[in-house]
Design a protein around this motif. Structure first.
Motif, short mmCIF file in Angstrom:
data_model
loop_
_atom_site.label_atom_id
_atom_site.label_comp_id
_atom_site.label_asym_id
_atom_site.label_seq_id
_atom_site.Cartn_x
_atom_site.Cartn_y
_atom_site.Cartn_z
N LYS A 98 73.05 31.04 7.16
CA LYS A 98 72.71 31.64 5.87
C LYS A 98 73.91 32.40 5.31
CE LYS A 98 69.11 34.24 3.49
NZ LYS A 98 70.04 34.80 2.51
N TRP A 99 74.64 33.08 6.18
CA TRP A 99 75.83 33.80 5.72
C TRP A 99 76.83 32.85 5.08
CZ3 TRP A 99 80.80 33.94 8.55
CH2 TRP A 99 81.76 34.73 7.90
N VAL A 100 77.08 31.72 5.72
CA VAL A 100 78.08 30.77 5.22
C VAL A 100 77.63 30.16 3.89
CG1 VAL A 100 79.19 28.55 5.64
CG2 VAL A 100 79.06 30.26 7.47
N TRP A 101 76.40 29.61 3.84
CA TRP A 101 75.98 28.88 2.64
C TRP A 101 75.71 29.81 1.46
CZ3 TRP A 101 77.73 24.44 2.97
CH2 TRP A 101 77.64 23.66 4.13
N ASP A 102 75.15 30.98 1.70
CA ASP A 102 74.91 31.90 0.58
C ASP A 102 76.21 32.50 0.06
OD1 ASP A 102 72.27 31.34 0.84
OD2 ASP A 102 71.60 33.41 1.09
N SER A 103 77.17 32.74 0.94
CA SER A 103 78.46 33.25 0.49
C SER A 103 79.16 32.22 -0.39
CB SER A 103 79.34 33.60 1.69
OG SER A 103 78.79 34.64 2.44
N ILE A 104 79.10 30.96 0.02
CA ILE A 104 79.72 29.90 -0.77
C ILE A 104 79.01 29.74 -2.10
CG2 ILE A 104 80.08 27.41 -0.88
CD1 ILE A 104 80.57 27.44 2.13
N GLU A 105 77.68 29.79 -2.10
CA GLU A 105 76.92 29.66 -3.34
C GLU A 105 77.25 30.79 -4.30
OE1 GLU A 105 72.27 29.39 -4.93
OE2 GLU A 105 72.72 29.48 -2.77
N LEU A 106 77.37 32.00 -3.78
CA LEU A 106 77.66 33.14 -4.65
C LEU A 106 79.05 33.00 -5.27
CD1 LEU A 106 76.25 35.78 -5.52
CD2 LEU A 106 77.54 36.93 -3.71
N GLN A 107 80.01 32.49 -4.51
CA GLN A 107 81.35 32.29 -5.05
C GLN A 107 81.36 31.18 -6.10
OE1 GLN A 107 84.11 34.26 -4.38
NE2 GLN A 107 82.45 35.47 -3.46
N ASN A 108 80.56 30.16 -5.89
CA ASN A 108 80.48 29.07 -6.87
C ASN A 108 79.85 29.53 -8.18
OD1 ASN A 108 81.66 27.27 -5.08
ND2 ASN A 108 79.69 26.52 -4.30
N MET A 109 79.08 30.60 -8.10
CA MET A 109 78.43 31.13 -9.30
C MET A 109 79.37 32.04 -10.09
SD MET A 109 74.74 32.08 -7.58
CE MET A 109 74.19 33.03 -9.01
N ASN A 110 80.58 32.24 -9.56
CA ASN A 110 81.54 33.15 -10.21
C ASN A 110 80.91 34.53 -10.44
OD1 ASN A 110 83.65 31.22 -10.40
ND2 ASN A 110 82.63 30.31 -12.20
N SER A 111 80.34 35.06 -9.39
CA SER A 111 79.63 36.33 -9.50
C SER A 111 80.60 37.50 -9.62
CB SER A 111 78.74 36.54 -8.26
OG SER A 111 79.55 36.83 -7.14
N ASN A 112 80.00 38.65 -9.83
CA ASN A 112 80.79 39.88 -9.95
C ASN A 112 80.95 40.58 -8.60
OD1 ASN A 112 81.07 39.64 -12.79
ND2 ASN A 112 79.01 40.50 -13.07
N PHE A 113 80.69 39.86 -7.53
CA PHE A 113 80.77 40.46 -6.19
C PHE A 113 81.73 39.65 -5.33
CE2 PHE A 113 76.55 41.19 -7.96
CZ PHE A 113 76.52 42.57 -7.99
N PRO A 114 83.03 39.81 -5.58
CA PRO A 114 84.04 39.02 -4.87
C PRO A 114 84.15 39.34 -3.39
CG PRO A 114 85.10 40.74 -6.15
CD PRO A 114 83.65 40.77 -6.52
N ASP A 115 83.57 40.46 -2.95
CA ASP A 115 83.69 40.84 -1.54
C ASP A 115 82.71 40.07 -0.65
OD1 ASP A 115 85.70 42.64 -2.07
OD2 ASP A 115 84.34 44.34 -2.32
N VAL A 116 81.74 39.41 -1.25
CA VAL A 116 80.80 38.63 -0.46
C VAL A 116 81.42 37.25 -0.24
CG1 VAL A 116 78.42 37.77 -0.27
CG2 VAL A 116 78.91 39.89 -1.53
N ILE A 117 82.23 37.13 0.79
CA ILE A 117 83.00 35.92 1.05
C ILE A 117 83.02 35.62 2.55
CG2 ILE A 117 84.48 36.12 -0.98
CD1 ILE A 117 86.53 37.57 0.74
N ILE A 118 83.56 34.48 2.90
CA ILE A 118 83.68 34.10 4.31
C ILE A 118 85.02 34.58 4.88
CG2 ILE A 118 83.80 32.18 5.93
CD1 ILE A 118 81.98 30.61 4.06
#
Length: 282
Positions: A98-118
């Motif tokens: 879940k950590w890997v796939w949700d982090s990737i999804e959040l980055q693909n959404m160009n979110s305002n939370f750049p610290d949520v990464i792998i």
């Protein structure tokens, strides 16, 4: 000085022999204050027993020792129990995939939370088996999962749940996506005052609960340290008191010996000196 009065030698010897030697004996604690010092350093209150001090003082040092040790072991036990609880909670509510796939999804959404990464400032230790282990080694860094996220869906891939793991998943935003209640479409944040600025941290209800449990465990460990400090202080305090009392009694009980040395006049001697006088007063 050759014409020493022979009366001096015989009289002085006779006088010394007539002195009761018991007058020189005192309690051992007054002669050797190091004894109660060591005894109280080992067991608080024991030096006071050796000094024949009041039982109230003996009870005070002994009571502090017993109470502080009991508190120490109780606090450590509480901290260990809560640690087992929060580790079990993390094992049930944080997952690598879940950590890997949700982090990737959040980055693909160009979110305002750049610290949520792998691949961030910290990493987890990953354990590999089978062909992956043969090709890449048994242990790899979680940073590798950014390039090979599909590994988490294969068998034989697991995160090492060591001390660093349990600290990282609660402390850093980088790992928040691994909590089972993390939702990329409804991200929760909190503000943290760091003195000169305000940090925006990403959180979840489970992460907050986990941090509260760790906080409680650490507080019990702090109280255990305070209790052990009280134990050490009690040893030192008891030892200092034992030495103080021993020295005080030695000063009060030791016989004061006064001596005086003089010359005896003899008119028959060319030098006028007939001998040496020694006076010993007890």
């Amino acid at each position: 000085f050759t014409n020493v009065n022979p009366i001096f030698s015989s009289n002085f010897t006779t006088f010394i022999d007539s002195v009761d030697k018991d007058e020189f004996s005192t309690d051992q604690s007054t002669i050797y204050p190091g004894r109660p010092l060591v005894m109280s350093l080992v067991i608080p209150g024991l030096g006071q027993v050796y000094n024949k001090d009041s039982w109230l003082k003996v009870g005070l040092f002994s009571g502090i020792e017993i109470t502080s040790l009991a508190a120490y072991f109780n606090f450590v036990k509480q901290a260990d129990q809560i640690q087992m609880d929060y580790e079990a909670f993390a094992d049930n509510n944080w997952s690598l995939d879940k950590w890997v796939w949700d982090s990737i999804e959040l980055q693909n959404m160009n979110s305002n939370f750049p610290d949520v990464i792998i691949d961030g400032t910290h990493s987890l230790l990953i354990f590999l088996t089978g062909e992956l282990a043969t090709a890449h080694g048994v242990y790899i860094s979680s940073d590798s999962l950014e390039a090979y996220p599909f590994w988490v869906d294969e068998e034989g891939v697991a995160v090492i749940r060591d001390r660093d793991f349990y600290e990282n998943i609660g402390k850093y935003d980088q790992f928040v996506a691994g909590w089972s209640d993390f939702d990329v479409n409804a991200i929760q944040t909190i503000e943290k005052d760091v003195g000169d600025s305000i940090e925006i941290l990403v959180t979840t209800d489970f992460k907050d609960k986990y941090l509260d449990m760790r906080f409680d465990s650490n507080n019990y460990l702090k109280m255990a340290n305070y209790a052990m400090t009280a134990v050490l202080f009690n040893h030192v305090w008891s030892a200092i008191d034992a030495v103080f009392i021993a020295n005080k009694r030695r000063h009060n009980n030791t016989k004061q010996v006064k001596t005086d040395v003089g010359l005896l006049y003899d008119h028959r001697s060319k030098s006028g000196i007939g001998g040496i006088s020694l006076t010993v007063q007890f």
